[in-house]
Design a protein around this motif. Structure first.
Motif, mmCIF file in Angstrom:
data_model
loop_
_atom_site.group_PDB
_atom_site.id
_atom_site.type_symbol
_atom_site.label_atom_id
_atom_site.label_comp_id
_atom_site.label_asym_id
_atom_site.label_seq_id
_atom_site.Cartn_x
_atom_site.Cartn_y
_atom_site.Cartn_z
ATOM 1 N N MET A 166 -14.783 -40.564 48.502
ATOM 2 C CA MET A 166 -13.716 -40.979 49.394
ATOM 3 C C MET A 166 -13.637 -42.505 49.438
ATOM 4 S SD MET A 166 -11.371 -39.951 51.502
ATOM 5 C CE MET A 166 -11.108 -39.251 53.068
ATOM 6 N N LEU A 167 -14.793 -43.159 49.551
ATOM 7 C CA LEU A 167 -14.796 -44.620 49.632
ATOM 8 C C LEU A 167 -14.302 -45.254 48.341
ATOM 9 C CD1 LEU A 167 -18.116 -45.262 51.573
ATOM 10 C CD2 LEU A 167 -15.783 -45.398 52.430
ATOM 11 N N LEU A 168 -14.651 -44.651 47.200
ATOM 12 C CA LEU A 168 -14.134 -45.168 45.932
ATOM 13 C C LEU A 168 -12.611 -45.122 45.923
ATOM 14 C CD1 LEU A 168 -16.451 -43.674 43.171
ATOM 15 C CD2 LEU A 168 -16.156 -46.071 43.766
ATOM 16 N N CYS A 169 -12.061 -44.047 46.405
ATOM 17 C CA CYS A 169 -10.609 -43.901 46.417
ATOM 18 C C CYS A 169 -9.958 -44.870 47.393
ATOM 19 C CB CYS A 169 -10.233 -42.460 46.751
ATOM 20 S SG CYS A 169 -8.469 -42.136 46.591
ATOM 21 N N ILE A 170 -10.551 -45.047 48.544
ATOM 22 C CA ILE A 170 -9.949 -45.932 49.542
ATOM 23 C C ILE A 170 -9.959 -47.384 49.073
ATOM 24 C CG2 ILE A 170 -10.269 -46.894 51.860
ATOM 25 C CD1 ILE A 170 -11.207 -44.080 52.720
ATOM 26 N N PHE A 171 -11.110 -47.844 48.574
ATOM 27 C CA PHE A 171 -11.231 -49.259 48.242
ATOM 28 C C PHE A 171 -10.819 -49.609 46.814
ATOM 29 C CE2 PHE A 171 -14.312 -48.830 51.783
ATOM 30 C CZ PHE A 171 -13.660 -49.677 52.665
ATOM 31 N N GLY B 140 -9.025 -47.255 44.698
ATOM 32 C CA GLY B 140 -8.113 -46.219 44.224
ATOM 33 C C GLY B 140 -6.948 -46.742 43.422
ATOM 34 N N GLY B 141 -6.492 -47.921 43.721
ATOM 35 C CA GLY B 141 -5.393 -48.509 42.965
ATOM 36 C C GLY B 141 -5.772 -48.808 41.527
ATOM 37 N N LEU B 142 -7.064 -48.916 41.278
ATOM 38 C CA LEU B 142 -7.552 -49.155 39.924
ATOM 39 C C LEU B 142 -7.966 -47.862 39.224
ATOM 40 C CD1 LEU B 142 -9.754 -52.284 40.650
ATOM 41 C CD2 LEU B 142 -7.426 -52.226 39.750
ATOM 42 N N GLY B 143 -7.921 -46.755 39.922
ATOM 43 C CA GLY B 143 -8.250 -45.463 39.340
ATOM 44 C C GLY B 143 -9.735 -45.187 39.195
ATOM 45 N N VAL B 144 -10.576 -45.953 39.878
ATOM 46 C CA VAL B 144 -12.027 -45.800 39.745
ATOM 47 C C VAL B 144 -12.471 -44.396 40.136
ATOM 48 C CG1 VAL B 144 -14.250 -46.646 40.583
ATOM 49 C CG2 VAL B 144 -12.426 -48.253 40.054
ATOM 50 N N HIS B 145 -11.884 -43.829 41.177
ATOM 51 C CA HIS B 145 -12.272 -42.486 41.602
ATOM 52 C C HIS B 145 -11.945 -41.442 40.548
ATOM 53 C CE1 HIS B 145 -8.050 -42.807 42.699
ATOM 54 N NE2 HIS B 145 -7.994 -41.494 42.826
ATOM 55 N N THR C 275 -5.954 -39.866 33.402
ATOM 56 C CA THR C 275 -5.207 -40.258 34.591
ATOM 57 C C THR C 275 -5.798 -41.519 35.225
ATOM 58 O OG1 THR C 275 -6.481 -38.718 35.949
ATOM 59 C CG2 THR C 275 -4.352 -37.956 35.116
ATOM 60 N N GLY C 276 -7.075 -41.775 34.959
ATOM 61 C CA GLY C 276 -7.676 -43.031 35.428
ATOM 62 C C GLY C 276 -7.005 -44.226 34.789
ATOM 63 N N ILE C 277 -6.697 -44.112 33.511
ATOM 64 C CA ILE C 277 -6.003 -45.203 32.806
ATOM 65 C C ILE C 277 -4.593 -45.360 33.339
ATOM 66 C CG2 ILE C 277 -5.072 -45.899 30.559
ATOM 67 C CD1 ILE C 277 -7.615 -44.629 29.325
ATOM 68 N N LEU D 8 2.025 -46.688 41.734
ATOM 69 C CA LEU D 8 2.766 -47.465 42.727
ATOM 70 C C LEU D 8 2.338 -47.165 44.161
ATOM 71 C CD1 LEU D 8 6.268 -47.269 41.056
ATOM 72 C CD2 LEU D 8 4.551 -49.069 40.818
ATOM 73 N N GLY D 9 1.098 -46.726 44.317
ATOM 74 C CA GLY D 9 0.543 -46.490 45.646
ATOM 75 C C GLY D 9 0.747 -45.086 46.173
ATOM 76 N N ILE D 10 1.728 -44.376 45.652
ATOM 77 C CA ILE D 10 2.005 -43.029 46.150
ATOM 78 C C ILE D 10 0.910 -42.062 45.704
ATOM 79 C CG2 ILE D 10 3.617 -41.098 46.060
ATOM 80 C CD1 ILE D 10 5.842 -43.248 45.751
ATOM 81 N N GLY D 11 0.546 -42.105 44.433
ATOM 82 C CA GLY D 11 -0.511 -41.234 43.926
ATOM 83 C C GLY D 11 -1.841 -41.534 44.570
ATOM 84 N N TRP D 12 -2.059 -42.786 44.893
ATOM 85 C CA TRP D 12 -3.289 -43.221 45.548
ATOM 86 C C TRP D 12 -3.413 -42.562 46.928
ATOM 87 C CZ3 TRP D 12 -3.904 -49.011 47.157
ATOM 88 C CH2 TRP D 12 -5.197 -49.256 47.610
#
Length: 61
Positions: A1-6, A8-13, A22-24, A33-37
């Motif tokens: 969850m924390l990976l996604c929150i902090f 997530g815009g980079l696809g680390v989670h 999908t990470g790429i 554009l933030g929606i998928g995040w």
């Protein structure tokens, strides 16, 4: 969850879950554009986000 929150815009989670494709996409589009995040944060919080082996990724693990 924390990976996604902090990060997530980079696809680390998604890389962590084994979903490199999908990470790429997340990396190149800033989390679609933030929606998928936001959708991924909700999916992880509800327990419906799964890794490459179809195991649920829960927010407390």
């Amino acid at each position: 969850m924390l990976l996604c929150i902090f990060l997530g815009g980079l696809g680390v989670h998604r890389f962590y879950a084994g979903k490199a494709g999908t990470g790429i996409v997340w990396l190149l589009t800033a989390g679609c554009l933030g929606i998928g995040w936001i959708v991924d944060i909700i999916m992880i919080a509800t327990g419906s986000f799964r890794d490459i082996n179809n195991r649920p990724i829960l927010n407390w693990e």
